[in-house]
Structures are given as structure tokens and as C-alpha cells.
Motif scaffolding. Structure first.
Motif, PDB file in Angstrom:
ATOM      1  N   LYS A 117      35.578  46.196  46.113  1.00 37.15           N
ATOM      2  CA  LYS A 117      34.353  45.724  46.773  1.00 37.15           C
ATOM      3  C   LYS A 117      33.732  44.592  45.947  1.00 37.15           C
ATOM      4  O   LYS A 117      33.271  43.588  46.504  1.00 37.15           O
ATOM      5  CB  LYS A 117      33.346  46.853  46.935  1.00 37.15           C
ATOM      6  CG  LYS A 117      32.043  46.409  47.624  1.00 37.15           C
ATOM      7  CD  LYS A 117      31.039  47.524  47.719  1.00 37.15           C
ATOM      8  CE  LYS A 117      29.804  47.087  48.519  1.00 37.15           C
ATOM      9  NZ  LYS A 117      29.168  45.885  47.953  1.00 37.15           N
ATOM     10  N   LEU A 161      37.980  51.136  51.967  1.00 30.27           N
ATOM     11  CA  LEU A 161      36.657  51.769  51.971  1.00 30.27           C
ATOM     12  C   LEU A 161      35.560  50.848  51.435  1.00 30.27           C
ATOM     13  O   LEU A 161      34.386  51.206  51.476  1.00 30.27           O
ATOM     14  CB  LEU A 161      36.692  53.045  51.120  1.00 30.27           C
ATOM     15  CG  LEU A 161      37.634  54.157  51.594  1.00 30.27           C
ATOM     16  CD1 LEU A 161      37.613  55.316  50.619  1.00 30.27           C
ATOM     17  CD2 LEU A 161      37.248  54.628  52.991  1.00 30.27           C
ATOM     18  N   ARG A 162      35.971  49.677  50.935  1.00 24.14           N
ATOM     19  CA  ARG A 162      35.044  48.724  50.325  1.00 24.14           C
ATOM     20  C   ARG A 162      34.199  49.407  49.245  1.00 24.14           C
ATOM     21  O   ARG A 162      32.963  49.420  49.284  1.00 24.14           O
ATOM     22  CB  ARG A 162      34.132  48.093  51.387  1.00 24.14           C
ATOM     23  CG  ARG A 162      34.813  46.998  52.204  1.00 24.14           C
ATOM     24  CD  ARG A 162      33.836  46.290  53.114  1.00 24.14           C
ATOM     25  NE  ARG A 162      32.685  45.763  52.411  1.00 24.14           N
ATOM     26  CZ  ARG A 162      32.689  44.645  51.686  1.00 24.14           C
ATOM     27  NH1 ARG A 162      33.799  43.942  51.558  1.00 24.14           N
ATOM     28  NH2 ARG A 162      31.584  44.236  51.073  1.00 24.14           N
ATOM     29  N   VAL A 163      34.928  49.961  48.256  1.00 27.81           N
ATOM     30  CA  VAL A 163      34.260  50.621  47.134  1.00 27.81           C
ATOM     31  C   VAL A 163      34.885  50.126  45.825  1.00 27.81           C
ATOM     32  O   VAL A 163      35.944  49.505  45.813  1.00 27.81           O
ATOM     33  CB  VAL A 163      34.383  52.163  47.207  1.00 27.81           C
ATOM     34  CG1 VAL A 163      33.679  52.705  48.437  1.00 27.81           C
ATOM     35  CG2 VAL A 163      35.853  52.587  47.208  1.00 27.81           C
ATOM     36  N   GLY A 164      34.219  50.413  44.706  1.00 26.41           N
ATOM     37  CA  GLY A 164      34.772  50.128  43.394  1.00 26.41           C
ATOM     38  C   GLY A 164      35.005  48.656  43.133  1.00 26.41           C
ATOM     39  O   GLY A 164      34.307  47.778  43.646  1.00 26.41           O
ATOM     40  N   GLN A 212      40.628  51.578  47.965  1.00 24.88           N
ATOM     41  CA  GLN A 212      39.362  50.952  47.576  1.00 24.88           C
ATOM     42  C   GLN A 212      39.021  49.785  48.494  1.00 24.88           C
ATOM     43  O   GLN A 212      37.862  49.607  48.896  1.00 24.88           O
ATOM     44  CB  GLN A 212      39.448  50.453  46.125  1.00 24.88           C
ATOM     45  CG  GLN A 212      39.267  51.528  45.079  1.00 24.88           C
ATOM     46  CD  GLN A 212      39.041  50.926  43.696  1.00 24.88           C
ATOM     47  OE1 GLN A 212      39.573  49.878  43.359  1.00 24.88           O
ATOM     48  NE2 GLN A 212      38.236  51.599  42.893  1.00 24.88           N
TER      49      GLN A 212
END
Length: 509
Positions: free
Chosen positions: A240, A234-237, A231
């Protein structure tokens, strides 16, 4: 390469999870305790009950005598011992305190707090505690706290409640209290009032940033490290959210610190002596204790952010749950209102004194009872430095994560007898008068042992003043059919808020 490895692990994990869910749904005989499956172990039970996680954990612990070893998936190092045993609590937090520091893993989870009081150990923690207690006891701090609190009650909280009462509309009382405590703690620690509590409810980015960061921290406790790394990469969830929140909070806090230090340094000596500023008080006391600053502003940021998190969240959580449970118990509300009139004879515009507040024994008992059932810190997280055997007989070592479930403790018959689910302020009233004392390892509302919250008395005084003024002026009625559930957060908030209607009392003098 690390990315592909993490992606493969995650894919396999999701496939196994899907297969296990299918098997689980085909089962006819289900028990409260999660099934220990091959590979995935017990994580499925937690996932399927994630919408009511704290209550599910409580049911599992009741089913297992107060303690249960939760087995995480084989490849995640997520095994956890969850316990409510008071002897275990006393052993970990007090008797064998040195063997259970915050540690490196805790610092990774709470990395946003830096070198603040809640994430450090050893000598630095001891200095933090001494300095914080010294500042809190300073006459200038006490005077500042009282002035800011009453100004915010009179010019912020009551006018907003009055406006909503006149309009007769629904409101989220939890949000009201969150904005109130946020404005209060920012003004107290940073000498800056964000004015988030106003009739138009302005959008405050750094208020939301606090919530996003706390949510991310909560999930760091229960998600595999490989998933968190993915996470973050990917700079998600939630990772991020954490990154964005960190940046927003730093911009806010650093701006306030630099502005106030510049203003203070430009004052004349006599002006500096007349103005008590929390920032400079902490700087002065840290220097007195021999702390050499590498980056002064960074150290102040870590110190104040930790205190802001504690002051903002604990008070708003206590107030929210207190008015929720009070709405379910009208008799208790009537007794508190009677106590207000009997002991205080409050008149419109008067400010309560500390002595007057301390005389309100029934209110104190009601708050303790609320904290027993809905502690603002639902759990504590520990890992031993050296292998240990707990009083319950469980063996733990450096790989064992121990969760002290304070939320579940208040709902255990073995600790609070058969009426533990009832809201009974009388539980806290001593036969000879006054408040009945319970040991903190049985009632760890403000933690226990050497790390007992240094702001406990300050927090309770704030809650009592706010609760007294709100109860005296208004009756709070919850909106029918509004669902109130504990949120998955480090501090016990309400997942869907607390929707209520406010009615002004006709008996106000």
C-alpha cells in the motif's frame, strides 16, 4: 479464489513459523549460521535477527568462508546464494556480464523505475548509459551542477547548521543531508527547488514518498511472492505504501516535467541556447541515438526518477555515515581539518575549485574507508540467464537468486586483513603519495564492471565539497547513548537517524 489460496498459504506459513520459533527458543546450542528446518528452512534465523539484518548476514558469511546458500521455505522459491567472494563478484559483474542481466524479476521488484537506466537491459541500457555520460560531461551540465551545489550549501545547509548551533539543540544530521541532497537533485534534474531544507523543516510529501517506495522495494527481496500479492490485493502494508508513493511521485515529477517543457518551448531560440536544461538535454541526446519515444513524458519520467533516486540517496548516505564514523575518530577529523588549512587555506565565502579538491588526498582516503565499511548500496541482486559455476564452486541456475553483499565485503578479514573493522584512511594512501587503487570487484562502492555508476565522480565531488565546508565551519558531536544502526533499506540509511549537536569552530577565518 486466488485470494483464498493466498490466505490459506499465509495462515499455514504463520502457524509453522510460530511452531518453529518455539522449538528454536528451546534449543540450547545455537550457531551463527541459521538452522535448516523442515519446510521453513532458514528463514527463521533471518526473521529473528531482522533488527540487525546486515550485520547478521555478515556474521553468517564470516562463519561460512564468505559465501552461504540461504534456503527459503519450500513453497516460496526464495533460495539465495549470498556471497562476498571477490572472484565471484568479478565473474558476475564483469567476466560473465551478459549472463547476469537485470532480468524480469528485477524489473518486477523495481517496477516503479519503469524503463530507467537501472532497470533495463540490452540496447536500451547501452543507450541510457551513453546518453547519461554525454549529458554529465557537457560543460553546461558541469557549470549548472557546481552553481546549484554551492548555492544550496551557502543558502541552505550552512544557515540551517548555524541556526541549530546557535540554539544549541539536538538535530538529526541524516535528515539534514537527505533534505539537502533532495533539494539539490530536484533543482539539477527538474529545475525545481522543493526547499525542503530550511530552518522550519517543512513536511514534503514527495520526500516521504521516496522513503516509502524504497522500503517497499527492500521487503520485496525477502518476502514470498504470494504474501506480496496478498498485500497488494488488500492494499495493506508495504505494498500500500508503494502504491501511494508511486502516485505521489508521479504527480510531482510529471508536473515538473510538463511545466518546464512548456516554459522552454515558449522561449525564443536565443533564450533556449543560453539556458541549459537537463530535461531537454536528455531529450536531444536520446533523439541523436535514434530513440523513438512512444510517450516522451513517460520516458523522461523513468529516466529522471532513476537518476533522482541515485543522486538523492547515495550522497546523503555517504555523508551521514562519514560524519558518524568521523565522530568516533577525532584524530582523523583533526587531520582532515589540517589538510583543509594546508592545501586550501579556505576563507569564508570562497568556493573550492576542482583542482583544490583533488589535492585533498587524506579526505579522499577517509571517504573510501567510510565507503568500505558503510557502502551506500549494501548489496546487489543477480540471477543468471543460463546455468553457471562460480569461481567459489557454487552451481547456479535461472532459479537461483544471488545476493552480492557489498556491506559484508568490507568486514571480511580474507579481503581486508585482520584490521578490517578499524577505520584507517591510511589504508588508501600510496607509499609514493596519492591514493592507492583497489580493484572495483574488491571495493565495489560504486558497483563494478560495465554497470559501474556513471555518476561516481560527480557524487564524490559533491561529498567532498559538503564535507569540507561542514568540517571547516563546525564540529559535529553525536548525542550520547543514541543508537545508530543500519536500516533495512535498498540504500544504507540509519534506522534511527543520526542525532548530533553542532558547535561552531572558533578558528574559522
Amino acid at each position: 479464489m486466488d485470494f483464498l489460496k493466498s490466505l490459506v498459504i499465509l495462515s499455514l506459513f504463520l502457524i509453522l513459523m510460530l511452531l518453529t520459533i518455539i522449538i528454536y527458543k528451546l534449543q540450547k546450542n545455537r550457531t551463527v549460521t541459521p538452522t535448516d528446518w523442515p519446510i521453513l528452512r532458514m528463514i527463521l534465523g533471518a526473521v529473528l535477527h531482522s533488527n540487525r539484518f546486515h550485520d547478521y548476514v555478515t556474521e553468517v558469511l564470516i562463519d561460512n568462508g564468505g559465501s552461504n546458500m540461504f534456503k527459503g521455505p519450500w513453497f516460496t522459491n526464495m533460495d539465495m546464494l549470498v556471497t562476498t567472494n571477490p572472484l565471484n563478484i568479478h565473474h558476475i559483474l564483469t567476466k560473465n556480464f551478459c549472463n547476469y542481466p537485470k532480468g524480469d524479476n528485477f524489473r518486477k521488484i523495481f517496477d516503479i523505475l519503469g524503463d530507467g537506466i537501472f532497470s533495463c537491459d540490452g540496447e536500451l541500457w547501452e543507450i541510457h548509459r551513453k546518453v547519461t555520460m554525454c549529458v554529465f560531461k557537457h560543460a553546461g551540465f558541469q557549470c549548472l551542477l557546481e552553481t546549484i551545489l554551492w548555492n544550496k550549501v551557502e543558502k541552505g545547509l550552512l544557515p540551517v547548521l548555524e541556526s541549530i548551533s546557535i540554539q544549541g539543540k539536538e538535530m538529526d544530521l541524516q535528515e539534514i543531508f537527505q533534505r539537502f541532497t533532495f533539494d539539490f537533485i530536484c533543482k539539477l534534474l527538474l529545475d525545481h527547488d522543493p526547499k525542503s531544507l530550511s530552518i522550519d523543516f517543512p513536511c514534503i510529501p514527495y520526500l516521504k514518498a521516496f522513503s516509502d517506495a524504497e522500503e517497499a522495494i527492500m521487503y520485496r527481496h525477502v518476502k514470498p511472492s504470494s504474501f506480496l500479492k496478498l498485500q497488494k490485493l488488500l492494499r495493506v502494508g508495504n505494498e500500500k505504501k508503494m502504491s501511494d508513493a508511486w502516485r505521489t511521485l508521479d504527480q510531482f515529477i510529471y508536473t515538473c516535467i510538463n511545466q518546464k517543457l512548456n516554459e522552454y518551448n515558449n522561449m525564443k531560440c536565443e533564450q533556449q541556447e543560453d539556458k541549459f536544461l537537463v530535461l531537454t538535454a536528455f531529450m536531444s541526446k536520446f533523439k541523436d541515438h535514434g530513440v523513438s519515444f512512444g510517450d516522451t513524458t513517460k520516458f523522461l519520467r523513468d529516466t529522471l526518477l532513476s537518476l533522482m533516486v541515485a543522486g538523492k540517496d547515495s550522497t546523503s548516505s555517504i555523508l551521514s555515515w562519514f560524519f558518524y564514523i568521523l565522530a568516533q575518530n577525532r584524530t582523523v577529523e583533526d587531520k582532515i581539518l589540517e589538510e583543509i588549512h594546508t592545501h586550501l587555506d579556505v576563507k569564508l565565502g570562497e568556493r573550492l575549485k576542482t583542482k583544490e579538491i583533488s589535492e585533498m588526498v587524506y579526505l579522499h582516503g577517509a571517504l573510501n574507508e567510510c565507503l568500505r565499511l558503510f557502502p551506500h548500496l549494501p548489496f546487489n541482486h543477480k540471477t543468471p540467464l543460463q546455468p553457471d559455476i562460480l569461481p567459489s564452486g557454487h552451481r547456479v541456475d535461472q532459479t537461483t537468486k544471488i545476493i552480492l553483499s557489498f556491506y559484508s565485503m568490507g568486514k571480511m578479514k580474507s579481503i581486508w586483513d585482520g584490521d578490517c573493522m578499524e577505520f584507517k584512511p591510511e589504508r588508501w594512501l600510496a607509499k609514493g603519495g596519492g591514493i592507492k587503487h583497489e580493484p572495483s570487484y574488491k571495493f565495489p562502492a560504486f558497483n563494478s564492471g560495465p554497470r559501474t555508476c556513471v555518476g561516481k565522480d560527480m557524487s564524490l565531488s559533491q561529498v567532498k565539497i559538503v564535507a569540507t565546508m561542514v568540517i571547516y565551519h563546525y564540529h559535529i558531536e553525536p548525542v550520547e547513548a543514541h543508537l545508530v544502526l543500519p536500516a533495512d533499506a535498498m540504500v544504507l540509511q540509519m534506522k534511527h537517524g543520526l542525532k548530533v549537536r553542532v558547535t561552531k569552530r572558533t578558528t574559522v577565518n
